[in-house]
Scaffold this motif. Sequence first.
Motif, PDB file in Angstrom:
ATOM      1  N   PRO A   1       1.002  -1.347  -0.071  1.00 33.98           N
ATOM      2  CA  PRO A   1       0.020  -0.065   0.121  1.00 33.98           C
ATOM      3  C   PRO A   1       0.675   1.162   0.146  1.00 33.98           C
ATOM      4  CG  PRO A   1       0.132  -0.839   2.155  1.00 33.98           C
ATOM      5  CD  PRO A   1       0.915  -1.661   1.178  1.00 33.98           C
ATOM      6  N   TRP A   2       2.050   1.252  -0.060  1.00 33.09           N
ATOM      7  CA  TRP A   2       3.252   2.353  -0.055  1.00 33.09           C
ATOM      8  C   TRP A   2       3.145   3.214  -1.145  1.00 33.09           C
ATOM      9  CZ3 TRP A   2       3.575   2.922   4.627  1.00 33.09           C
ATOM     10  CH2 TRP A   2       3.963   1.925   5.694  1.00 33.09           C
ATOM     11  N   GLY A   3       2.716   2.670  -2.465  1.00 33.17           N
ATOM     12  CA  GLY A   3       2.675   3.567  -3.595  1.00 33.17           C
ATOM     13  C   GLY A   3       1.661   4.619  -3.131  1.00 33.17           C
ATOM     14  N   VAL A   4       0.332   4.065  -2.903  1.00 32.61           N
ATOM     15  CA  VAL A   4      -0.860   5.166  -2.891  1.00 32.61           C
ATOM     16  C   VAL A   4      -0.513   6.107  -1.619  1.00 32.61           C
ATOM     17  CG1 VAL A   4      -2.371   3.657  -1.223  1.00 32.61           C
ATOM     18  CG2 VAL A   4      -3.308   5.468  -2.928  1.00 32.61           C
ATOM     19  N   ALA A   5       0.225   5.566  -0.502  1.00 31.70           N
ATOM     20  CA  ALA A   5       0.602   6.661   0.542  1.00 31.70           C
ATOM     21  C   ALA A   5       1.481   7.749  -0.056  1.00 31.70           C
ATOM     22  CB  ALA A   5       1.090   5.735   1.709  1.00 31.70           C
ATOM     23  N   ILE A   6       2.559   7.017  -0.643  1.00 33.11           N
ATOM     24  CA  ILE A   6       3.693   8.247  -1.269  1.00 33.11           C
ATOM     25  C   ILE A   6       2.951   8.945  -2.224  1.00 33.11           C
ATOM     26  CG2 ILE A   6       5.347   8.333  -2.626  1.00 33.11           C
ATOM     27  CD1 ILE A   6       6.449   5.645  -1.515  1.00 33.11           C
ATOM     28  N   CYS A   7       2.101   8.769  -3.212  1.00 36.08           N
ATOM     29  CA  CYS A   7       1.233   9.423  -3.967  1.00 36.08           C
ATOM     30  C   CYS A   7       0.223  10.382  -3.420  1.00 36.08           C
ATOM     31  CB  CYS A   7       0.853   8.620  -5.027  1.00 36.08           C
ATOM     32  SG  CYS A   7       1.624   7.788  -6.138  1.00 36.08           S
ATOM     33  N   LEU A   8      -0.336  10.233  -2.314  1.00 37.20           N
ATOM     34  CA  LEU A   8      -1.169  11.162  -1.525  1.00 37.20           C
ATOM     35  C   LEU A   8      -0.345  11.989  -0.837  1.00 37.20           C
ATOM     36  CD1 LEU A   8      -4.171   8.814  -0.361  1.00 37.20           C
ATOM     37  CD2 LEU A   8      -4.401  10.259  -1.996  1.00 37.20           C
ATOM     38  N   THR A   9       0.963  11.718  -0.451  1.00 34.88           N
ATOM     39  CA  THR A   9       1.719  12.721   0.307  1.00 34.88           C
ATOM     40  C   THR A   9       2.038  13.701  -0.724  1.00 34.88           C
ATOM     41  OG1 THR A   9       2.352  10.878   1.789  1.00 34.88           O
ATOM     42  CG2 THR A   9       3.746  12.757   1.817  1.00 34.88           C
ATOM     43  N   LEU A  10       2.435  13.153  -1.675  1.00 37.42           N
ATOM     44  CA  LEU A  10       2.951  14.102  -3.018  1.00 37.42           C
ATOM     45  C   LEU A  10       1.715  15.225  -3.220  1.00 37.42           C
ATOM     46  CD1 LEU A  10       4.910  14.854  -5.381  1.00 37.42           C
ATOM     47  CD2 LEU A  10       3.896  13.235  -6.599  1.00 37.42           C
ATOM     48  N   VAL A  11       0.518  14.771  -3.638  1.00 40.29           N
ATOM     49  CA  VAL A  11      -0.724  15.689  -3.509  1.00 40.29           C
ATOM     50  C   VAL A  11      -0.630  16.471  -2.394  1.00 40.29           C
ATOM     51  CG1 VAL A  11      -3.012  15.667  -3.504  1.00 40.29           C
ATOM     52  CG2 VAL A  11      -1.989  13.925  -4.994  1.00 40.29           C
ATOM     53  N   PHE A  12      -0.627  16.149  -1.022  1.00 37.93           N
ATOM     54  CA  PHE A  12      -0.392  17.108  -0.285  1.00 37.93           C
ATOM     55  C   PHE A  12       0.673  18.059  -0.093  1.00 37.93           C
ATOM     56  CE2 PHE A  12      -0.150  18.485   4.373  1.00 37.93           C
ATOM     57  CZ  PHE A  12      -1.205  18.802   4.593  1.00 37.93           C
ATOM     58  N   VAL A  13       1.686  17.844  -0.451  1.00 35.22           N
ATOM     59  CA  VAL A  13       2.902  18.634  -0.111  1.00 35.22           C
ATOM     60  C   VAL A  13       3.011  19.514  -1.176  1.00 35.22           C
ATOM     61  CG1 VAL A  13       5.359  18.604  -0.482  1.00 35.22           C
ATOM     62  CG2 VAL A  13       4.351  17.100   1.106  1.00 35.22           C
ATOM     63  N   ALA A  14       2.403  19.038  -2.550  1.00 34.61           N
ATOM     64  CA  ALA A  14       2.386  20.102  -3.827  1.00 34.61           C
ATOM     65  C   ALA A  14       1.328  21.144  -3.322  1.00 34.61           C
ATOM     66  CB  ALA A  14       2.291  19.139  -5.125  1.00 34.61           C
ATOM     67  N   ALA A  15       0.108  20.695  -2.931  1.00 37.66           N
ATOM     68  CA  ALA A  15      -0.750  21.716  -2.751  1.00 37.66           C
ATOM     69  C   ALA A  15      -0.353  22.714  -1.516  1.00 37.66           C
ATOM     70  CB  ALA A  15      -2.019  20.819  -1.970  1.00 37.66           C
ATOM     71  N   VAL A  16       0.081  22.357  -0.552  1.00 35.83           N
ATOM     72  CA  VAL A  16       0.769  23.106   0.310  1.00 35.83           C
ATOM     73  C   VAL A  16       1.862  24.157  -0.020  1.00 35.83           C
ATOM     74  CG1 VAL A  16       2.256  23.394   2.803  1.00 35.83           C
ATOM     75  CG2 VAL A  16       0.200  21.851   2.351  1.00 35.83           C
ATOM     76  N   THR A  17       2.540  23.526  -0.955  1.00 39.05           N
ATOM     77  CA  THR A  17       3.559  24.544  -1.523  1.00 39.05           C
ATOM     78  C   THR A  17       2.941  25.369  -2.493  1.00 39.05           C
ATOM     79  OG1 THR A  17       5.182  22.556  -1.796  1.00 39.05           O
ATOM     80  CG2 THR A  17       5.579  24.461  -3.114  1.00 39.05           C
ATOM     81  N   VAL A  18       1.886  25.200  -3.374  1.00 37.73           N
ATOM     82  CA  VAL A  18       1.232  26.154  -4.098  1.00 37.73           C
ATOM     83  C   VAL A  18       0.727  27.069  -3.363  1.00 37.73           C
ATOM     84  CG1 VAL A  18      -0.672  26.074  -5.889  1.00 37.73           C
ATOM     85  CG2 VAL A  18       1.260  24.485  -6.159  1.00 37.73           C
ATOM     86  N   ARG A  19      -0.148  26.637  -2.500  1.00 37.05           N
ATOM     87  CA  ARG A  19      -0.793  27.702  -1.395  1.00 37.05           C
ATOM     88  C   ARG A  19       0.245  28.573  -0.957  1.00 37.05           C
ATOM     89  NH1 ARG A  19      -5.527  27.052   3.176  1.00 37.05           N
ATOM     90  NH2 ARG A  19      -5.642  29.417   3.235  1.00 37.05           N
ATOM     91  N   ALA A  20       1.150  28.081  -0.328  1.00 36.27           N
ATOM     92  CA  ALA A  20       2.155  29.060   0.379  1.00 36.27           C
ATOM     93  C   ALA A  20       2.796  29.893  -0.699  1.00 36.27           C
ATOM     94  CB  ALA A  20       3.284  27.958   1.346  1.00 36.27           C
ATOM     95  N   TRP A  21       3.009  29.632  -1.838  1.00 32.72           N
ATOM     96  CA  TRP A  21       3.935  30.511  -2.786  1.00 32.72           C
ATOM     97  C   TRP A  21       3.014  31.322  -3.431  1.00 32.72           C
ATOM     98  CZ3 TRP A  21       7.722  26.361  -5.267  1.00 32.72           C
ATOM     99  CH2 TRP A  21       9.026  26.527  -4.458  1.00 32.72           C
ATOM    100  N   SER A  22       1.633  30.974  -3.784  1.00 31.14           N
ATOM    101  CA  SER A  22       0.895  31.706  -4.719  1.00 31.14           C
ATOM    102  C   SER A  22      -0.399  32.095  -4.243  1.00 31.14           C
ATOM    103  CB  SER A  22       0.926  30.949  -6.278  1.00 31.14           C
ATOM    104  OG  SER A  22       1.995  30.719  -6.529  1.00 31.14           O
ATOM    105  N   GLY A  23      -0.655  31.338  -3.195  1.00 33.44           N
ATOM    106  CA  GLY A  23      -2.248  31.773  -2.576  1.00 33.44           C
ATOM    107  C   GLY A  23      -3.326  30.943  -3.133  1.00 33.44           C
ATOM    108  N   PHE A  24      -4.644  31.137  -2.704  1.00 33.60           N
ATOM    109  CA  PHE A  24      -5.742  30.574  -2.978  1.00 33.60           C
ATOM    110  C   PHE A  24      -5.873  30.275  -4.316  1.00 33.60           C
ATOM    111  CE2 PHE A  24     -10.146  29.179  -2.327  1.00 33.60           C
ATOM    112  CZ  PHE A  24      -9.780  28.203  -1.521  1.00 33.60           C
ATOM    113  N   VAL A  25      -5.752  31.283  -5.242  1.00 31.02           N
ATOM    114  CA  VAL A  25      -6.194  31.388  -6.788  1.00 31.02           C
ATOM    115  C   VAL A  25      -5.443  30.176  -7.518  1.00 31.02           C
ATOM    116  CG1 VAL A  25      -6.364  32.445  -8.812  1.00 31.02           C
ATOM    117  CG2 VAL A  25      -7.071  33.738  -6.777  1.00 31.02           C
ATOM    118  N   ALA A  26      -4.131  30.171  -7.112  1.00 29.58           N
ATOM    119  CA  ALA A  26      -3.112  29.045  -7.505  1.00 29.58           C
ATOM    120  C   ALA A  26      -3.878  27.690  -7.092  1.00 29.58           C
ATOM    121  CB  ALA A  26      -1.674  29.462  -7.223  1.00 29.58           C
TER     122      ALA A  26
END
Length: 140
Positions: free
Chosen positions: A35-60
């Motif tokens: 099950p580690w593949g899905v866990a890693i992919c969901l972590t990637l989704v979360f981290v990328a979303a946090v990065t986008v919101r931190a750098w560019s805000g809610f519209v991005a």
Amino acid sequence: MQRLSAGVIGSAVAALLLGVLVGTLGTVLHRSIQPWGVAICLTLVFVAAVTVRAWSGFVALAGYATGLVVTVLVLTESGPGGDTLVPDGQAIGWVWLVGSVAATVAVALLPRGLFDDRPRAPRTPTEPVTVEGGLEDPPS
């Protein structure tokens, strides 16, 4: 609230492309090492979303979410030969579909203060602190 400017729209388009990339990688790789593949992919989704919101805000973040969700939904359809990246009836596919949306929504619901870089003013107590047996001097 962010004003729509060329920079904000450019950031949203870049975030949309990042969402397409993350959605493609996650859909292709979520079943790789169960099950580690899905866990890693969901972590990637979360981290990328946090990065986008931190750098560019809610519209991005909205652009990122659009790219992610559309890509995941397109890639879950059957291909021309009948093959699919997310087979029907497998729980891990549902975990990927629902989890990727849930991780992005969780980032959208985080408090705005977590993404604010402005320094806060130091806190100074206005009243003395009451302790058992009397008053205590305010901390210095």
